[in-house]
Design a protein around this motif. Structure first.
Motif, PDB file in Angstrom:
ATOM      1  N   SER A 151       0.827  -1.197   0.000  1.00 40.84           N
ATOM      2  CA  SER A 151       0.000   0.000   0.000  1.00 40.84           C
ATOM      3  C   SER A 151       0.864   1.251   0.000  1.00 40.84           C
ATOM      4  N   ALA A 152       0.248   2.365  -0.393  1.00 37.18           N
ATOM      5  CA  ALA A 152       0.946   3.644  -0.378  1.00 37.18           C
ATOM      6  C   ALA A 152      -0.077   4.731  -0.121  1.00 37.18           C
ATOM      7  N   SER A 153       0.359   5.789   0.573  1.00 36.79           N
ATOM      8  CA  SER A 153      -0.558   6.878   0.867  1.00 36.79           C
ATOM      9  C   SER A 153      -0.607   7.893  -0.263  1.00 36.79           C
ATOM     10  N   SER A 154       0.415   7.894  -1.133  1.00 31.51           N
ATOM     11  CA  SER A 154       0.446   8.819  -2.251  1.00 31.51           C
ATOM     12  C   SER A 154       1.330   8.247  -3.346  1.00 31.51           C
ATOM     13  N   TYR A 155       1.196   8.826  -4.537  1.00 33.94           N
ATOM     14  CA  TYR A 155       2.034   8.374  -5.654  1.00 33.94           C
ATOM     15  C   TYR A 155       3.505   8.654  -5.370  1.00 33.94           C
ATOM     16  N   GLN A 156       3.774   9.645  -4.544  1.00 32.69           N
ATOM     17  CA  GLN A 156       5.145  10.000  -4.211  1.00 32.69           C
ATOM     18  C   GLN A 156       5.890   8.852  -3.554  1.00 32.69           C
ATOM     19  N   GLU A 162       0.970   1.069  -8.030  1.00 34.43           N
ATOM     20  CA  GLU A 162      -0.466   1.140  -7.804  1.00 34.43           C
ATOM     21  C   GLU A 162      -0.767   1.713  -6.433  1.00 34.43           C
ATOM     22  N   LEU A 163      -1.906   2.330  -6.329  1.00 32.05           N
ATOM     23  CA  LEU A 163      -2.376   2.849  -5.051  1.00 32.05           C
ATOM     24  C   LEU A 163      -3.882   3.042  -5.129  1.00 32.05           C
ATOM     25  N   GLY A 164      -4.463   3.324  -3.976  1.00 27.64           N
ATOM     26  CA  GLY A 164      -5.904   3.487  -3.912  1.00 27.64           C
ATOM     27  C   GLY A 164      -6.580   2.255  -3.341  1.00 27.64           C
ATOM     28  N   PRO A 165      -7.915   2.269  -3.247  1.00 28.03           N
ATOM     29  CA  PRO A 165      -8.663   1.132  -2.707  1.00 28.03           C
ATOM     30  C   PRO A 165      -8.405  -0.142  -3.503  1.00 28.03           C
ATOM     31  N   LEU A 185      -8.246   1.406 -12.569  1.00 29.35           N
ATOM     32  CA  LEU A 185      -8.020   2.379 -13.626  1.00 29.35           C
ATOM     33  C   LEU A 185      -6.567   2.267 -14.062  1.00 29.35           C
ATOM     34  N   ILE A 186      -6.347   1.908 -15.324  1.00 31.07           N
ATOM     35  CA  ILE A 186      -5.006   1.732 -15.870  1.00 31.07           C
ATOM     36  C   ILE A 186      -4.596   3.013 -16.597  1.00 31.07           C
ATOM     37  N   LEU A 187      -3.423   3.543 -16.255  1.00 30.77           N
ATOM     38  CA  LEU A 187      -2.929   4.768 -16.855  1.00 30.77           C
ATOM     39  C   LEU A 187      -1.979   4.444 -18.011  1.00 30.77           C
ATOM     40  N   LEU A 188      -2.241   5.028 -19.172  1.00 32.49           N
ATOM     41  CA  LEU A 188      -1.422   4.845 -20.371  1.00 32.49           C
ATOM     42  C   LEU A 188      -0.766   6.179 -20.692  1.00 32.49           C
ATOM     43  N   ARG A 223      -8.867   2.458  -7.496  1.00 30.58           N
ATOM     44  CA  ARG A 223      -7.588   1.758  -7.598  1.00 30.58           C
ATOM     45  C   ARG A 223      -6.922   2.191  -8.901  1.00 30.58           C
ATOM     46  N   VAL A 224      -5.728   2.772  -8.799  1.00 27.53           N
ATOM     47  CA  VAL A 224      -5.044   3.342  -9.952  1.00 27.53           C
ATOM     48  C   VAL A 224      -3.719   2.611 -10.165  1.00 27.53           C
TER      49      VAL A 224
END
Length: 289
Positions: free
Chosen positions: A11-16, A34-37, A43-46, A69-70
């Motif tokens: 888990s992570a609290s932020s993308y940082q 990845e992060l989020g619930p 959600l996949i980022l391209l 979830r990202v």
């Protein structure tokens, strides 16, 4: 799935501080964060041309990950992912699908920015059961006006940036106005927030392959957008000089189930970064509707 490279915590609290992980895809390691619930459709980022994991605006990723979830990833041969980078958008799309399948997902949403938007269109058309909803930002259809000029513009801006010691994204992603340049500088500062375990820059061979793929996309016959039946949200700045903004309007007009975000004022290719608060709100509303 392989173990995380940089952190034992999932888990992570932020993308940082999101750990960089890897997953094996046909013998190659694909880097991702990845992060989020953990529940819900991911959600996949391209990402855009030459982009790696550290080129996503943390305000956009964190904003989306507050409720979704990202997952951001480096496609084949880019950044921390191994292998050779394909020189067609269609091959990049196939690799993206393989990555998604390797993570065990049967359904995803896509956010494609610029070149990533080209990839997202192909994935949505070819994998209708895999893709639930799509967000297309700063992008256009195959054969769209001006897209085949992106490689030349990018090289020109890169050379100019080297001479002036300015990041080429300032001119490529943002308008030349005072507000546009101010927003660009703020964006570049946000990209520096992650100070440890940063991704590798794109290699020259991978960059060249992507340039070739974009030129081919821009010179293809116009896309049959009627094949994309999923709901699509389309966004851009009103003055995109990389993928000219009329392409965004074209997507909004020709996609059967599209919603067009009014073009962001005094904004260019990086409109969703410049107007990140408005974009995140609209994107979440779209994904959750």
């Amino acid at each position: 799935m392989n173990a995380p490279w940089n952190s034992p915590s999932p888990s992570a609290s932020s993308y940082q501080n999101a750990p960089t992980r890897s997953v094996s895809v046909h013998g190659e390691n694909f880097a991702y964060r990845e992060l989020g619930p953990e529940d819900g459709v991911p959600l996949i980022l391209l990402v855009h041309l030459a982009g790696v994991l550290d080129n996503w605006d943390p305000r956009v990723v964190d904003g989306l990950a507050a409720r979704r979830r990202v997952i951001a990833f480096d496609n084949r041969g880019v950044g921390g992912s191994s292998g050779s980078t394909p020189d067609t958008i269609e091959a990049m799309a196939r690799d993206a699908v393989l990555f998604i399948r390797a993570l065990g997902f049967d359904q995803v949403d896509l956010l494609g920015l610029s070149m990533g938007g080209f990839v997202a269109q192909v994935v949505a058309a070819e994998e209708p059961r895999l893709v639930r909803k799509v967000i297309l930002a700063g992008t256009g259809p195959a054969g769209g006006p001006g897209i085949d000029k992106v490689p030349a513009l990018t090289i020109q801006a890169t050379l100019k940036g080297a001479l002036t010691r300015k990041d080429p994204k300032l001119s490529l992603f943002f308008t030349d106005t005072a507000d546009g340049q101010r927003a660009g500088r703020a964006f570049l500062e946000r990209l520096k927030e992650r100070t440890h375990n940063r991704d590798k820059d794109i290699s020259l061979p991978a960059f060249r392959a992507q340039l070739k793929a974009i030129k081919r996309w821009g010179r293809q016959a116009p896309s049959d957008l009627s094949e994309i039946r999923q709901p699509v949200l389309v966004a851009n700045g009103e003055n995109d000089r990389m993928v000219p903004s009329p392409n965004t309007l074209d997507l909004g007009a020709r996609l059967p189930r599209s919603e067009l975000v009014p073009l962001y004022p005094d904004a260019g290719h990086g409109g969703i970064f410049q107007h990140h608060e408005e974009f995140v709100t609209r994107a979440l509303d779209f994904l959750e509707s």
